[in-house]
Write a protein that holds these residues in place. Structure first.
Motif, PDB file in Angstrom:
ATOM      1  N   VAL A 230      22.155  55.891  36.847  1.00 21.17           N
ATOM      2  CA  VAL A 230      22.427  54.576  36.314  1.00 21.17           C
ATOM      3  C   VAL A 230      22.649  54.582  34.804  1.00 21.17           C
ATOM      4  CG1 VAL A 230      21.255  53.300  38.136  1.00 21.17           C
ATOM      5  CG2 VAL A 230      19.954  54.137  36.189  1.00 21.17           C
ATOM      6  N   ALA A 231      22.317  55.711  34.136  1.00 19.96           N
ATOM      7  CA  ALA A 231      22.444  55.727  32.678  1.00 19.96           C
ATOM      8  C   ALA A 231      23.907  55.905  32.274  1.00 19.96           C
ATOM      9  CB  ALA A 231      21.598  56.845  32.090  1.00 19.96           C
ATOM     10  N   SER A 232      24.198  55.555  31.006  1.00 17.70           N
ATOM     11  CA  SER A 232      25.555  55.704  30.492  1.00 17.70           C
ATOM     12  C   SER A 232      26.015  57.137  30.596  1.00 17.70           C
ATOM     13  CB  SER A 232      25.589  55.269  29.037  1.00 17.70           C
ATOM     14  OG  SER A 232      26.785  55.696  28.429  1.00 17.70           O
ATOM     15  N   PRO A 233      27.193  57.388  31.180  1.00 14.74           N
ATOM     16  CA  PRO A 233      27.672  58.770  31.322  1.00 14.74           C
ATOM     17  C   PRO A 233      28.159  59.366  29.999  1.00 14.74           C
ATOM     18  CG  PRO A 233      29.282  57.229  32.214  1.00 14.74           C
ATOM     19  CD  PRO A 233      28.101  56.405  31.775  1.00 14.74           C
ATOM     20  N   LEU A 234      28.301  58.538  28.958  1.00 12.57           N
ATOM     21  CA  LEU A 234      28.862  59.031  27.696  1.00 12.57           C
ATOM     22  C   LEU A 234      28.066  60.201  27.126  1.00 12.57           C
ATOM     23  CD1 LEU A 234      30.031  56.095  25.411  1.00 12.57           C
ATOM     24  CD2 LEU A 234      31.414  57.759  26.680  1.00 12.57           C
ATOM     25  N   ARG A 235      26.724  60.091  27.232  1.00 10.62           N
ATOM     26  CA  ARG A 235      25.875  61.125  26.632  1.00 10.62           C
ATOM     27  C   ARG A 235      26.099  62.486  27.237  1.00 10.62           C
ATOM     28  NH1 ARG A 235      20.665  58.301  24.896  1.00 10.62           N
ATOM     29  NH2 ARG A 235      21.464  56.200  24.649  1.00 10.62           N
ATOM     30  N   SER A 236      26.514  62.499  28.486  1.00  9.56           N
ATOM     31  CA  SER A 236      26.696  63.797  29.154  1.00  9.56           C
ATOM     32  C   SER A 236      28.175  64.161  29.212  1.00  9.56           C
ATOM     33  CB  SER A 236      26.095  63.723  30.556  1.00  9.56           C
ATOM     34  OG  SER A 236      26.500  62.541  31.196  1.00  9.56           O
ATOM     35  N   MET A 237      28.961  63.678  28.232  1.00  7.58           N
ATOM     36  CA  MET A 237      30.377  64.038  28.187  1.00  7.58           C
ATOM     37  C   MET A 237      30.661  64.768  26.880  1.00  7.58           C
ATOM     38  SD  MET A 237      32.081  60.596  29.721  1.00  7.58           S
ATOM     39  CE  MET A 237      33.653  61.277  30.142  1.00  7.58           C
TER      40      MET A 237
END
Length: 870
Positions: free
Chosen positions: A471-478
């Motif tokens: 559910v967390a923002s995927p931005l951090r893992s991009m």
RNA sequence: GCCGGGAUGGCGGAACUGGUAGACGCGCCAGACUCAAAAUCUGGUAUCCGAAAGGAUGUGGGGGUUCGAUUCCCCCUCCCGGUACCA
């Protein structure tokens, strides 16, 4: 070539044809023209949630009626439309259906644009924008850089709702009874670094300008004043009696009531206050209490409704005037984010302090006298009014201002206090730990030092092709997004927070003026169109959106981008669209809601609703209250089904007729039928009229009394409707007046040339007055009535003063304030003639006979009240 | 809790600056047209008394100001919006 008017009113046949004409000829496309008076009509742009709801239909119909009316006044009217496209629901849809937010949002926009076109709104579609488009958000990233240069941006920590299971920040809306809405886990408060805009630097201007914004509703201005909450008071430092606790030597508080200082009997600090944290370290009971408070919501509405609780800390402070030792308490209702996170408590003169003191048996010392100058009774509640000081030693007997000044001066001399202006308004927290928003254009070097992204490297584009896990923002893992370089080529990391969506909605109205500009945020066209002449939207935006937008506009002004001080000249706040609810209680005690379309209602012989049954199983359902249409109550009525069945004009007419714009509107399907019926009968009347053939010119000298009356009614209706539409914004009474006129027209036979000429004038008038509300039907009827010019180029009618003249008027006669008769008098009758006519009436005589007339009040043209001795 | 708003017939609402409470529409009742239904048209419709004329009561509850209060003032109840990360 004009086609004959069809006999039947068939909106499904005419509306698409009229809309195609508007679209093909770009009738509503506008350009800046300094020769013509401009009118910028704007509705709050929609969030593209999927389908239009009734609130949208209502909002945009109000705007369209005003825009079309202003066009008929000859103005150069701008009415744009766009999409407030970033936001939480797109992320929820992504999590639920595994659809990327961008795709979900764009397909919603496609569908809703089609719905808006089907409703026939007079938009300049060439200016359409969506805030999720990099061509839009790049400019707010650029402007963020300008704000940063001006020192209006800063970073600080703030408390958020943290879901420990989903490892994500939750919006207040996503916290239900203290738990995460998906995980169900108890939410924790967590302090994280956040970005702020210094809106408080503009607090005084935002406040002062409200006094001059006369075209805004008073309610909204009052709410904004209270929200900004300017107060003058004293900042006081209380010395701790114990040697430094947790590195602290004093406790600073702000009070607007320094006159009550001698009545301060204890202090209260927030659970996050350093003093509370330091004490909790060596005290398990205190530690448990502080920990418990850490699970409290961050929402003010929740905190203020909590049971007020607290615990004494093992420290005291010294009263700055008496040196008395005052206990210090930690309390769950004191907020670390307000002021200093500590308050002085005066239970005799503050109700909340009083309740807390009662509960924990703390001293209550009255120091302000009541109106009679006596010590107030504080046994059943606090005495909060201002008054003269008592029990205050050398400060006794002073009024509020004198006591304030004397105590402030005394403390200032000792260096224990300063006079200060404080605002309730807090700086705007603009960062969100979410994916579907505008990336905050900031990079961090390897040491964690941050700098705004250079203007020539904008936009920082949000990657739209995302895989959603958890559910967390995927931005951090991009890494493709986060890994970047500085200008000198050294490695850097991108900020992954995005802007609050209020950021986008704070300046879109300026962008509409020059939506195609690829070289700048705005250009000189903004000076032609701004400010918005009328802004229409829901009352729920009274403070947040409208205050942020005002602030943002002023910041843009100070950056030299716009010239106006305020973005919205006039504001029209719209009420909600409501509908009755139906439900059954399930075994678990939950409510299962039934859509009104799936329920049959039974009525008694007077039409009173007595019961309702679900169509699916024929079993009874409970009739609930009338509430705002919403998904959760399943009481929404889909506009699309009504448009398909009755056409856009009927839906528009009904929404304008059912209630005035600023009141809530209760939806009724059968009343929609009534609006349709009215359009059908107007159509029939016009058809009947034009099928007889051409009409002779109107000779006003050749009219009998009945036709004179009808003609006066026509022109009185022009006066009434013009006032309702332009000044009062009461479209419901405007429509009622037109309905009365149509009734009168159809009741008056048109069997000779004079009567047909008056009917022609009447129908022309009706069509013009209704043109902004039901533009498709009006377009066709206008042609049928023999006019060559397009209705969109026609002018609003002007009443003929000569037709308005009355010879006789009706006068209400009251005896002791009770209506007893209505008498006819000449329009120019003087006071004596009115009195005489009133006294001559038989029924009036019955009530005045044998009694002494003490006074006669005459309200010219309206009423006579005869006051008699009983 | 605090800030803002609201409450008028069976229903949505009208009464704009203290001056006829219930315009307009829905619903309902009765009638016309129809084999019938739909559609359409006509009349009635706040409550109570009255054949009618007319009268009494009535704008969430209680008090007040006024010749006169839905409207202004004070107190109360209930409902709605906002309460800073729903938009």
């Amino acid at each position: 070539m004009q086609e004959p008017l069809s006999e039947r009113y068939e909106p499904g046949a005419i509306e698409p044809v009229v809309q195609a004409h508007w679209d093909d000829d770009k009738v509503f496309k506008v350009r800046e023209d300094p020769e013509r008076e401009k009118f910028y009509c704007l509705c709050m742009f929609p969030y593209p949630s999927g389908r239009l709801h009734m609130g949208h239909v209502r909002n945009y119909t109000i705007g369209d009626v005003i825009a079309r009316y202003q066009r008929m006044q000859g103005k150069n009217v701008l009415q744009p439309m766009g999409w407030d496209a970033f936001g939480l629901p797109a992320e929820n849809a992504a999590i639920e259906n595994n659809v990327p937010p961008a795709q979900w949002t764009r397909s919603n926009i496609e569908y809703m644009r089609g719905q808006l076109k089907r409703l026939g709104f007079a938009y300049d579609w060439d200016r359409e924008l969506a805030t999720c488009d990099p061509d839009y958000y790049r400019w707010e990233q650029w402007f963020f850089g300008r704000l940063y240069e001006k020192g209006l941006v800063y970073r600080a920590t703030a408390v958020v709702n943290w879901d420990p299971v989903d490892q994500t920040v939750l919006a207040n809306e996503q916290v239900i009874d203290g738990c995460g809405w998906r995980s169900g886990a108890p939410v924790e408060r967590r302090e994280i670094p956040q970005w702020f805009l210094r809106i408080t630097a503009y607090a005084d201007e935002l406040l002062d300008e409200l006094d001059r914004m006369d075209d805004w509703p008073d309610a909204v201005r009052t709410m904004q004043r209270n929200w900004i909450g300017r107060s003058e008071g004293l900042s006081i430092r209380f010395a701790l009696n114990d040697a430094s606790v947790g590195g602290l030597e004093e406790l600073e508080v702000f009070t607007t009531r320094p006159d009550t200082l001698l009545g301060a009997t204890y202090m209260a600090v927030a659970p996050e206050h350093p003093l509370a944290l330091a004490c909790a370290e060596n005290d398990t009971a205190l530690g448990a209490f502080v920990e418990e408070c850490r699970h409290q919501s961050t929402s003010e509405a929740v905190i203020e409704k909590l049971e007020k609780r607290g615990m004494a800390l093992p420290v005291t402070v010294r009263h700055p005037l008496t040196s008395e030792a005052l206990p210090v308490w930690v309390a769950n209702f004191v907020l670390m984010s307000y002021g200093t996170g500590a308050v002085m408590s005066v239970p005799a003169h503050d109700q909340r302090d009083w309740e807390f003191a009662r509960k924990y048996d703390l001293a209550i010392v009255p120091v302000i006298a009541d109106a009679e100058g006596n010590a107030p009774d504080v046994t059943s509640g606090a005495h909060t009014e201002r008054g003269r000081t008592i029990n205050s030693g050398k400060f006794d007997g002073l009024d509020f201002a004198a006591a304030f000044d004397a105590i402030a001066t005394a403390l200032e001399r000792e260096g224990r206090a300063e006079r200060r202006v404080q605002y309730r308004l807090r700086d705007w927290l603009v960062s969100r730990q979410r994916y579907w928003g505008c990336p905050i254009p900031v990079v961090y070097d390897n040491e964690g030092n941050m700098q705004p992204e250079a203007a020539d490297r904008l936009p920082v584009t949000l990657p739209e092709d995302v895989a959603w896990e958890g559910v967390a923002s995927p931005l951090r893992s991009m890494p493709d997004f986060t890994a970047t370089t500085l200008a000198d080529g050294s490695p850097a990391r991108r900020e992954t927070d995005t802007f609050d969506t209020f950021f986008e909605s704070s300046w879109y109205f300026s962008r509409f003026c020059c939506a195609d500009n690829a070289d700048g945020m705005v250009d000189e066209r903004v000076d032609y169109w701004m400010p918005v002449d009328i802004y229409i939207g829901g009352i729920e935006h009274a403070v947040l959106h409208l205050l942020y937008a005002r602030f943002f506009h002023k910041a843009m002004r100070d950056a030299g981008l716009v010239k106006s001080d305020e973005p919205f000249k006039r504001l029209l706040t719209q009420g909600m669209v409501c509908k009755e609810t139906y439900f059954r209680e399930t075994a678990q005690g939950r409510k299962q809601y039934f859509n009104p379309a799936e329920v049959d209602v039974e009525t008694d012989d007077k039409g009173r609703v007595i019961a309702a049954r679900a169509r699916s199983d024929g079993q009874p359902v409970t009739i609930g209250p009338v509430e705002k249409m919403s998904k959760s109550k399943n009481n929404g009525v889909d506009p699309q089904a009504l448009i398909d069945r009755y056409g856009a004009d009927t839906v528009r007419l009904y929404t304008m007729f059912a209630a005035p714009p600023d009141q809530s509107l209760e939806w009724s399907d059968s009343a929609v039928e009534g609006a349709f019926r009215f359009l059908k009968s107007l159509w029939r009347l016009t058809h009947e009229h034009v099928s007889v053939g051409p009409v002779d010119a109107l000779d006003v000298t050749a009219l009998d009394d009945a036709l004179k009356d009808l003609r006066r009614h026509i022109h009185e209706t022009i006066v009434k409707v013009s006032d309702d539409v332009s000044r009062r914004y009461k479209f419901n009474t405007a429509i009622a007046a037109v309905m009365e006129l149509v009734n009168h027209l159809s009741r008056t036979p048109a069997d000779n040339a004079a009567a047909r000429a008056v009917r022609q004038e009447g129908l022309d008038t009706v069509v013009l007055l209704l043109a902004p509300i039901v533009p498709h039907a009006a377009h066709v009827l206008w042609q049928a009535l023999g006019h060559d010019e397009a209705l969109t180029d026609a002018r609003w009618p002007v009443a003929d003063e000569n037709a308005l003249v009355r010879e006789a008027i009706e006068l209400v006669v009251q005896v002791n304030g009770r209506k007893r008769a209505v008498v006819q008098v000449a329009a120019d009758a003087d006071k004596a003639a009115c009195e005489q006519a009133a006294l001559a009436d038989d029924n009036v005589a019955r009530f005045t006979e044998g009694k002494t007339v003490r006074k006669i009040i005459v309200v010219p043209g309206k009423l006579v009240n005869i006051v008699v001795q009983e």
